[in-house]
Design a protein around this motif. Sequence first.
Motif: not given
Length: 77
Positions: A1-8, A41-44, A47-53
């Motif tokens: 679900m997280n990946r679908i939300f991020m893609l959307f 800032l939104t794009i940054g 990226v931080c959200l994805q780098l936490q994993y």
Amino acid sequence: MNRIFMLFFCLLLVISIITFLVNRKNMPPRQQAIIFTLYGLTIGLMVCLQLQYNQILPFDHLSTYISPLKNWIERWM
């Protein structure tokens, strides 16, 4: 679900950036700078959200300095 939300969310962000680039000629320069900063800032943060994993950067050296500060803050709060 997280990946679908991020893609959307990424799809909507790209569409929003494209509409901003098309309509920015009608905006004052100061407003353009603020909107551009918010998009950056939104794009940054995305990226931080994805780098936490997927930890790419070596944060273990940084955590040795932050841990005592964090303990001190938790003790006084």
